[in-house]
Write an enzyme that holds these catalytic residues in place. Sequence first.
Site, PDB file in Angstrom:
ATOM      1  N   SER A 197       0.840  -1.202   0.000  1.00 20.73           N
ATOM      2  CA  SER A 197       0.000   0.000   0.000  1.00 20.73           C
ATOM      3  C   SER A 197       0.873   1.249   0.000  1.00 20.73           C
ATOM      4  CB  SER A 197      -0.897   0.013   1.233  1.00 20.73           C
ATOM      5  OG  SER A 197      -1.544   1.261   1.364  1.00 20.73           O
ATOM      6  N   MET A 228     -11.509  -5.341   5.870  1.00 22.19           N
ATOM      7  CA  MET A 228     -10.659  -4.428   6.618  1.00 22.19           C
ATOM      8  C   MET A 228     -10.382  -5.037   7.987  1.00 22.19           C
ATOM      9  SD  MET A 228      -9.913  -1.903   4.665  1.00 22.19           S
ATOM     10  CE  MET A 228      -9.085  -0.938   5.937  1.00 22.19           C
ATOM     11  N   ASP A 271      -4.813   3.448  -1.854  1.00 22.96           N
ATOM     12  CA  ASP A 271      -5.923   3.867  -0.991  1.00 22.96           C
ATOM     13  C   ASP A 271      -6.298   5.315  -1.279  1.00 22.96           C
ATOM     14  OD1 ASP A 271      -6.404   1.557   0.755  1.00 22.96           O
ATOM     15  OD2 ASP A 271      -4.368   1.911   1.471  1.00 22.96           O
ATOM     16  N   MET A 325     -12.059   4.615  -0.467  1.00 25.77           N
ATOM     17  CA  MET A 325     -12.702   4.901   0.818  1.00 25.77           C
ATOM     18  C   MET A 325     -13.366   6.259   0.678  1.00 25.77           C
ATOM     19  SD  MET A 325      -9.925   3.381   3.531  1.00 25.77           S
ATOM     20  CE  MET A 325      -8.447   3.487   2.513  1.00 25.77           C
ATOM     21  N   HIS A 341      -8.455   1.190  -4.038  1.00 25.37           N
ATOM     22  CA  HIS A 341      -9.412   1.021  -2.940  1.00 25.37           C
ATOM     23  C   HIS A 341     -10.016   2.388  -2.617  1.00 25.37           C
ATOM     24  CE1 HIS A 341      -9.865   0.084   1.670  1.00 25.37           C
ATOM     25  NE2 HIS A 341     -11.030   0.179   1.059  1.00 25.37           N
ATOM     26  N   HIS A 373      -1.321  -1.510  -4.144  1.00 25.66           N
ATOM     27  CA  HIS A 373      -2.581  -1.126  -3.509  1.00 25.66           C
ATOM     28  C   HIS A 373      -2.601   0.382  -3.320  1.00 25.66           C
ATOM     29  CE1 HIS A 373      -6.216  -2.081  -1.224  1.00 25.66           C
ATOM     30  NE2 HIS A 373      -5.845  -1.152  -0.354  1.00 25.66           N
ATOM     31  N   ASP A 387      -6.618  -6.045   4.724  1.00 24.11           N
ATOM     32  CA  ASP A 387      -5.900  -4.781   4.782  1.00 24.11           C
ATOM     33  C   ASP A 387      -5.926  -4.263   6.207  1.00 24.11           C
ATOM     34  OD1 ASP A 387      -4.827  -2.271   4.476  1.00 24.11           O
ATOM     35  OD2 ASP A 387      -6.283  -1.562   3.010  1.00 24.11           O
ATOM     36  N   MET A 420      -8.768   8.252  -0.108  1.00 23.48           N
ATOM     37  CA  MET A 420      -9.605   8.633   1.031  1.00 23.48           C
ATOM     38  C   MET A 420     -10.083  10.071   0.858  1.00 23.48           C
ATOM     39  SD  MET A 420      -7.528   6.784   4.156  1.00 23.48           S
ATOM     40  CE  MET A 420      -6.022   7.728   3.964  1.00 23.48           C
TER      41      MET A 420
END
Length: 232
Positions: A16, A145, A43, A76, A74, A41, A183, A45
């Site tokens: 990540s 998660m 993320d 979020m 991913h 990965h 994760d 957000m």
Amino acid sequence: MGLDDHRSGSYQLCPSILSADFNRLGEQIQTLEKAGVKWLHIDVMDGDFVPSISFGMPVIRSIRRESKMFFDVHLMVTEPGRYIQDFVDCGADSITVHAEACEDLDRTLQMIRDSGVRVGVSIKPATPVHDISHVLEDVDMVLIMTVNPGFGGQKYIGEMTEKISELREIIEEEDLSVDIQVDGGINRETLPVVLKAGANLIVAGSYVFNGDIRSNVREATAIMRNYTDPFE
């Protein structure tokens, strides 16, 4: 099956970049590639669905120009359906959305499928597996998660091991081709735990990026090999 296999059932280490040194992001991604890592990965957000804000399309587009890795994005993000095509256009190979963030989860998953990339759904630690059982036939991956989303460096929540096992049992009973990704809080102690429970896609942040990246990748890959024989 090998670590370079993107089909369901392959075992992958998915570093990540949330834990990367952004002053050296390009260099560190190249180090991962040279170490044999195939998945990255990413993320995203938004400061709404989770408290933190990370990065968005410009960063992904920038690193996409220099990398052939599989971009595992991913989201979020509240109502992520608004941005699916944008993330595909900037280089996502897989998009995972949170069940809790979508007013119409089925429609959002179909949007991802229609965009031509792999489809993932994620659940927070407090969300039961049962809440997504109706969409398992529509996804390529479930991301469990194992910490509360929004911050890196958290401790693995032990109760999530049972949730991984529960999901693996459902997948096998229904003969589905669905990957289980985990994760949060992954390190040399928790990695064997999640593998034994049934996870096959392993997101790791600080475990990979803190210290010598090549050495950390070798260690994680050795653990995966010992517990799963994923290269056979």
